[in-house]
Design a protein around this motif. Structure first.
Motif, short mmCIF file in Angstrom:
data_model
loop_
_atom_site.label_atom_id
_atom_site.label_comp_id
_atom_site.label_asym_id
_atom_site.label_seq_id
_atom_site.Cartn_x
_atom_site.Cartn_y
_atom_site.Cartn_z
N ARG A 30 53.74 18.17 -0.86
CA ARG A 30 54.47 18.59 0.33
C ARG A 30 53.84 19.78 1.05
O ARG A 30 53.94 19.88 2.27
N GLU A 31 53.21 20.67 0.32
CA GLU A 31 52.68 21.89 0.91
C GLU A 31 51.19 21.74 1.21
O GLU A 31 50.46 21.07 0.48
N GLU A 32 50.76 22.41 2.27
CA GLU A 32 49.35 22.37 2.63
C GLU A 32 48.59 23.29 1.69
O GLU A 32 48.75 24.52 1.72
N VAL A 33 47.74 22.72 0.84
CA VAL A 33 46.99 23.51 -0.14
C VAL A 33 45.86 24.27 0.53
O VAL A 33 45.56 25.41 0.18
N PHE A 34 45.20 23.66 1.48
CA PHE A 34 44.04 24.24 2.17
C PHE A 34 42.94 24.61 1.18
O PHE A 34 42.36 25.69 1.22
N GLY A 35 42.68 23.67 0.31
CA GLY A 35 41.62 23.81 -0.68
C GLY A 35 41.25 22.43 -1.19
O GLY A 35 41.88 21.43 -0.82
N PRO A 36 40.23 22.33 -2.07
CA PRO A 36 39.75 21.02 -2.53
C PRO A 36 40.65 20.41 -3.60
O PRO A 36 40.29 20.31 -4.78
#
Length: 477
Positions: free
Chosen positions: A375-381
């Protein structure tokens, strides 16, 4: 130590009214590599005043003059391409081999120029003449993950429209922002037409959002920050264009080429160390095929070479900052705590990389739609693989998100895939990994933003519409 001690206001490099500076941390070495001037709300006032004055003449410049200006900018920009590449490797960890970060901005400049060549600023609608005119002074707030391109897309369409500009880049990428200001200076952009004020979002960003002499604000960043920008701008009822967060889904239909879909998903999701708002960070696979895609995902992850972004062989550098490193680690840990199955990666540092904000490329299966990593934008690989039962279930899962920036569909039957594409509530959707087009608009549904950038739609964000009556025979094509 690199020094960037000036702001750029009214065609001149100038010191901030209050002598302050910010340190830029090299995310590979975890050490200060540059210092930049830090502006204030008072400096933002100076820049807006310069832009307001310049608007009087630049707004009535001819399209031919602005085309010539853009051509000069392109020439100067391309002469600095290698310098930009080295600089963004140092400030935000983007590998020098990732040339799209440097070549892409010039392509967007050419698109804006080409649109300007043929754009009908006056048309006839019934008995009226409908004019499109530059909206005015525009504040441009850009992020660090595409440190050159995002800012260029904003400024080049604003210039093409005849607007004057005040730019505030992210402090994480303020060095490349200063180099872009130097490009515009060398290209002889008229004084006051472009201004650069570094500063925090809380001070400079808020001042620009609230400023009565700013007619439009264009912001790219997190949804949380975008909401603050929108709320601040509401007091003066200025135009707001927001490109915000995303949690894009890639729906892999049962008839898709599973290997192709899996390998593409990893490459697209983990491009730029996963720091991309359009990243397909949710991969939806039919429940009977999840185990089939896992070996392809793992094999593709292992092809990344993590290391120094100044090394041309590196394909994944560090994430931008200690705060980003911690945020990604916390979300990976949440996946473990919530019971997702860790296929590869995890919270530990990559082997042999004890310094720098390096994150292990991570894949989870067994993810359910209620988990934070879904649900949350991790903004990582980090990739979350979710199973689905049928086409309707896949669309329900994909659309069950506050975001609606991007979407992806893989399948062998174009007719079936098109139904799924049409069912996705997202602003930009790609079938079978098709490349995007700089002439087409970019933007999001829901909490992913307001308005569009790029192409004709992006150009028109910088124009106001005026209906004129009584000149029935004077509309020009």
């Amino acid at each position: 130590m690199r020094q960037y001690p000036h702001l750029y206001i009214d065609g001149r490099w100038t010191e901030p009214l209050e002598p302050r500076e910010a340190e830029l941390i090299d995310p590979t070495r975890e050490e200060v590599f540059a210092r930049v001037a830090l502006g204030s709300a008072a400096d933002a006032d100076r820049a807006v005043a310069a832009a307001r004055k310049a608007f009087e003449t630049f707004s009535v410049s001819s399209a031919a003059d602005r085309i010539a200006l853009i051509d000069r900018i392109i020439d100067v920009y391309e002469s600095h391409a290698d310098e930009f590449s080295e600089l963004i490797a140092r400030e935000v960890g983007i590998p020098v081999g990732n040339r799209a970060q440097v070549t892409g901005p010039a392509q967007h400049m050419r698109v804006a120029r080409d649109i300007l060549r043929d754009y009908p600023f006056e048309t006839r609608m019934g008995s009226a003449v409908v004019r499109r005119e530059p909206i005015g002074v525009c504040a441009l707030i850009s992020p660090w993950n595409w440190p050159i391109q995002t800012g260029v897309i904003k400024l080049i369409y604003g210039l093409a429209a005849g607007c004057t500009l005040v730019a505030k880049p992210s402090l994480n990428s303020a060095a490349s922002g200063a180099l872009m200001a130097q490009v515009l200076h060398e290209a002889e952009v008229p004084p006051g037409v472009f201004n650069l004020v570094n500063g925090t979002g809380r001070e400079v960003g808020d001042a620009l959002s609230r400023h009565r002499d700013v007619d439009m604000i264009s912001f790219t960043g997190s949804t949380a920050a975008g909401k603050l920008v929108g709320a601040a701008a509401a007091g003066t009822v200025k135009r707001v264009c927001l490109e915000l967060g995303g949690k894009s889904a890639n729906i892999v239909l049962p008839d898709a080429d599973l290997e192709r879909a899996a390998r593409w998903n990893i490459q697209r999701c983990f491009f730029n160390a996963g720091q991309s708002c359009h990243a397909p960070s949710r991969m939806l696979v039919h429940e009977s095929q999840v185990e089939q895609v896992v070996p392809f995902l793992v094999d593709e992850v292992r092809r990344f070479r993590l290391g120094d972004p100044l090394d041309s062989a590196t394909t994944m550098g560090p994430v931008v900052s200690a705060a980003q490193f911690k945020s990604i680690g916390d979300l990976v840990q949440s996946g473990l705590d919530d019971g997702a199955h860790l296929v590869t990666g995890g919270t530990e540092r990559p082997e042999g990389l004890d310094r720098g904000y390096f994150v292990r490329p991570t894949v989870f299966t067994g993810v359910t739609p209620d988990m934070r990593i879904a649900r949350e934008e991790v903004f990582g690989p980090v990739l979350a693989v979710l199973p689905y039962r049928d086409e309707d279930d896949a669309l329900r899962i994909a659309n069950d998100s506050p975001y609606g920036l991007g979407g992806y569909v893989f399948g062998d039957d174009p007719a079936k895939a098109r139904r799924v594409v049409n069912g996705l509530r997202a602003g930009r959707v790609s079938y079978n990994g098709a490349a995007t087009d700089s002439y087409a608009p970019m933007g999001g549904y829901k909490e992913s933003g307001i308005g569009r950038s790029m192409g004709r739609f992006g150009f028109e964000e910088y124009l106001e519409v005026k209906s004129v009556y009584g000149f029935e025979n004077e509309a020009r094509a």
